[in-house]
Design a protein around this motif. Structure first.
Motif, mmCIF file in Angstrom:
data_model
loop_
_atom_site.group_PDB
_atom_site.id
_atom_site.type_symbol
_atom_site.label_atom_id
_atom_site.label_comp_id
_atom_site.label_asym_id
_atom_site.label_seq_id
_atom_site.Cartn_x
_atom_site.Cartn_y
_atom_site.Cartn_z
ATOM 1 N N GLN A 52 0.826 -1.203 0.000
ATOM 2 C CA GLN A 52 0.000 0.000 0.000
ATOM 3 C C GLN A 52 0.861 1.254 0.000
ATOM 4 O OE1 GLN A 52 -2.323 -0.709 3.546
ATOM 5 N NE2 GLN A 52 -3.986 -1.652 2.390
ATOM 6 N N PRO A 53 0.361 2.348 -0.597
ATOM 7 C CA PRO A 53 1.106 3.613 -0.543
ATOM 8 C C PRO A 53 1.277 4.073 0.904
ATOM 9 C CG PRO A 53 -0.619 3.700 -2.212
ATOM 10 C CD PRO A 53 -0.856 2.449 -1.427
ATOM 11 N N GLY A 54 2.413 4.635 1.197
ATOM 12 C CA GLY A 54 2.685 5.123 2.540
ATOM 13 C C GLY A 54 3.191 4.075 3.498
ATOM 14 N N ALA A 55 3.445 2.855 3.016
ATOM 15 C CA ALA A 55 3.939 1.795 3.895
ATOM 16 C C ALA A 55 5.341 2.107 4.394
ATOM 17 C CB ALA A 55 3.921 0.463 3.161
ATOM 18 N N LYS A 56 5.598 1.791 5.647
ATOM 19 C CA LYS A 56 6.910 1.959 6.247
ATOM 20 C C LYS A 56 7.250 0.702 7.045
ATOM 21 C CE LYS A 56 8.000 6.356 5.314
ATOM 22 N NZ LYS A 56 9.263 6.768 4.650
ATOM 23 N N PRO A 57 8.475 0.222 6.959
ATOM 24 C CA PRO A 57 8.851 -0.939 7.787
ATOM 25 C C PRO A 57 8.714 -0.610 9.263
ATOM 26 C CG PRO A 57 10.792 0.060 6.791
ATOM 27 C CD PRO A 57 9.605 0.715 6.152
ATOM 28 N N ASP A 185 13.262 -4.241 -2.458
ATOM 29 C CA ASP A 185 12.413 -3.199 -3.036
ATOM 30 C C ASP A 185 12.868 -1.863 -2.457
ATOM 31 O OD1 ASP A 185 11.468 -3.332 -0.410
ATOM 32 O OD2 ASP A 185 9.411 -2.887 -1.006
ATOM 33 N N VAL A 186 12.140 -0.790 -2.772
ATOM 34 C CA VAL A 186 12.504 0.535 -2.259
ATOM 35 C C VAL A 186 11.323 1.238 -1.611
ATOM 36 C CG1 VAL A 186 14.378 0.841 -3.922
ATOM 37 C CG2 VAL A 186 12.084 1.605 -4.528
ATOM 38 N N ASN A 187 10.200 0.569 -1.460
ATOM 39 C CA ASN A 187 8.987 1.228 -0.978
ATOM 40 C C ASN A 187 9.084 1.561 0.506
ATOM 41 O OD1 ASN A 187 6.372 2.276 -1.132
ATOM 42 N ND2 ASN A 187 5.445 0.327 -0.529
ATOM 43 N N GLY A 188 9.114 2.862 0.823
ATOM 44 C CA GLY A 188 9.103 3.312 2.206
ATOM 45 C C GLY A 188 10.376 3.038 2.979
ATOM 46 N N LYS A 189 11.491 2.787 2.302
ATOM 47 C CA LYS A 189 12.724 2.391 2.977
ATOM 48 C C LYS A 189 13.791 3.483 2.980
ATOM 49 C CE LYS A 189 14.112 -1.807 1.840
ATOM 50 N NZ LYS A 189 14.374 -3.039 1.050
ATOM 51 N N ASP A 190 13.462 4.653 2.510
ATOM 52 C CA ASP A 190 14.410 5.771 2.495
ATOM 53 C C ASP A 190 15.723 5.401 1.831
ATOM 54 O OD1 ASP A 190 12.626 7.471 3.849
ATOM 55 O OD2 ASP A 190 13.249 6.674 5.778
ATOM 56 N N GLY A 191 15.636 4.629 0.761
ATOM 57 C CA GLY A 191 16.814 4.272 -0.009
ATOM 58 C C GLY A 191 17.630 3.130 0.555
ATOM 59 N N SER A 192 17.161 2.469 1.590
ATOM 60 C CA SER A 192 17.932 1.375 2.188
ATOM 61 C C SER A 192 18.057 0.211 1.211
ATOM 62 C CB SER A 192 17.258 0.882 3.472
ATOM 63 O OG SER A 192 17.854 -0.320 3.914
ATOM 64 N N PRO A 193 19.263 -0.368 1.091
ATOM 65 C CA PRO A 193 19.453 -1.527 0.203
ATOM 66 C C PRO A 193 19.148 -2.861 0.880
ATOM 67 C CG PRO A 193 21.563 -0.854 1.072
ATOM 68 C CD PRO A 193 20.547 0.114 1.646
ATOM 69 N N LEU A 194 18.686 -2.836 2.114
ATOM 70 C CA LEU A 194 18.488 -4.071 2.855
ATOM 71 C C LEU A 194 17.275 -4.853 2.353
ATOM 72 C CD1 LEU A 194 19.201 -3.037 6.556
ATOM 73 C CD2 LEU A 194 20.701 -4.180 4.938
ATOM 74 N N LEU A 195 17.234 -6.112 2.777
ATOM 75 C CA LEU A 195 16.095 -6.967 2.460
ATOM 76 C C LEU A 195 14.853 -6.504 3.206
ATOM 77 C CD1 LEU A 195 17.462 -10.636 2.634
ATOM 78 C CD2 LEU A 195 16.284 -9.620 0.681
ATOM 79 N N THR A 196 13.728 -6.561 2.522
ATOM 80 C CA THR A 196 12.445 -6.433 3.187
ATOM 81 C C THR A 196 12.009 -7.823 3.641
ATOM 82 O OG1 THR A 196 11.780 -4.484 1.937
ATOM 83 C CG2 THR A 196 10.020 -5.806 2.889
ATOM 84 N N CYS A 197 11.482 -7.890 4.848
ATOM 85 C CA CYS A 197 11.011 -9.153 5.425
ATOM 86 C C CYS A 197 9.548 -8.980 5.787
ATOM 87 C CB CYS A 197 11.840 -9.510 6.658
ATOM 88 S SG CYS A 197 11.289 -10.990 7.531
ATOM 89 N N SER A 198 8.681 -9.613 5.020
ATOM 90 C CA SER A 198 7.237 -9.507 5.223
ATOM 91 C C SER A 198 6.722 -10.836 5.763
ATOM 92 C CB SER A 198 6.550 -9.153 3.902
ATOM 93 O OG SER A 198 5.167 -8.926 4.093
ATOM 94 N N LEU A 199 5.942 -10.778 6.841
ATOM 95 C CA LEU A 199 5.530 -11.989 7.545
ATOM 96 C C LEU A 199 4.015 -12.175 7.489
ATOM 97 C CD1 LEU A 199 7.808 -11.607 10.712
ATOM 98 C CD2 LEU A 199 8.341 -12.690 8.513
ATOM 99 N N TYR A 200 3.595 -13.449 7.439
ATOM 100 C CA TYR A 200 2.179 -13.811 7.311
ATOM 101 C C TYR A 200 1.878 -15.002 8.214
ATOM 102 C CZ TYR A 200 2.497 -10.780 3.267
ATOM 103 O OH TYR A 200 2.717 -9.689 2.454
ATOM 104 N N LYS A 201 0.595 -15.209 8.460
ATOM 105 C CA LYS A 201 0.188 -16.303 9.344
ATOM 106 C C LYS A 201 0.255 -17.663 8.647
ATOM 107 C CE LYS A 201 -2.906 -13.426 12.163
ATOM 108 N NZ LYS A 201 -4.304 -13.218 12.619
#
Length: 235
Positions: A52-57, A185-201
């Motif tokens: 979603q737009p505006g997402a932040k880790p 990805d780059v969404n909401g990460k302020d240019g960070s090159p790190l991995l995004t980790c998204s968790l689900y049930k």
């Protein structure tokens, strides 16, 4: 996170340990994270889904917390405080290293042989033992190297990690987590090159990897997804 808030919480936790159980300590866990609700009801600090737009880790777990002062970093002294507040996010516990057993000398030592045994003909060295099968980490990979990330209704939280192993450890630290999706990805990460980790049930396959980016960033760039991998926790 302000250092004074962390120290205050740590002192309060230590003082209360003498007379109270961890769950009964009277302190405000919001002070630990600068006023951010890091409980499950607020998706552990990441209430806006990553597609979603505006997402932040919501958090960072890794070895470089000083690079992300704007994120709750699950590293260092804070990990001694969080167990007093079991309803908020916790620091993962890395898997224990295998024990190393030293070779024990025999006693008494065997007597020397005299005369020395003949050295000819030489005996060939014994064959090396067969390699041990790799030890699993408790996860099964459900998809690999996609350009889309998981988008599903059983979303739990998302944050930043250094490695895929860190992402799995984060899933292990959250009771309701059953699936980890690691990707760049780059969404909401302020240019960070790190991995995004998204968790689900629940576990997911490539059919749910429908988040292909497209979110416009503040600098005008457009989000993208690459090297997306799905990891299903074994029951």
């Amino acid at each position: 996170m302000k250092l004074s808030a962390l120290v205050t919480a740590a002192i309060a936790a230590s003082a209360a340990s003498v007379a109270a159980a961890p769950a009964t300590i009277e302190a405000d866990p919001l002070a630990i994270f600068g006023g951010v609700d890091m409980s499950a009801k607020n998706f552990y600090g990441a209430p806006i889904r990553p597609w979603q737009p505006g997402a932040k880790p919501g958090w960072y777990y890794g070895n470089f917390p000083w690079l992300f002062p704007w994120l709750p970093c699950l590293h260092g002294p804070i990990c001694t405080v969080l167990p007093w507040f079991p309803w908020v996010i916790q620091c993962p516990k890395p898997p224990p290293k295998p024990p190393v057993f030293p070779g024990w000398p025999t006693w008494p030592p065997p007597p020397p042989q005299w005369p020395p045994p003949p050295s000819w003909p030489p005996h060939p060295p014994p064959p090396p033992p067969p390699p041990k099968p790799p030890v699993g980490d408790g996860y099964t990979q459900t998809f690999k190297n996609l350009t889309g990330a998981t988008q599903a209704g059983d979303y739990v939280t998302f944050g930043l990690v250094d490695t895929v192993a860190d992402c799995k450890e984060m899933c292990n630290s959250i009771p309701e987590c059953g699936f980890a999706n690691s990707y760049y990805d780059v969404n909401g990460k302020d240019g960070s090159p790190l991995l995004t980790c998204s968790l689900y049930k629940s576990c997911h396959n490539a059919d749910t990897a429908t988040n292909t980016g497209g979110q416009t960033q503040p600098n005008g760039s457009v989000n993208y997804i690459r090297d997306s991998n799905g990891w299903c926790k074994k029951k």
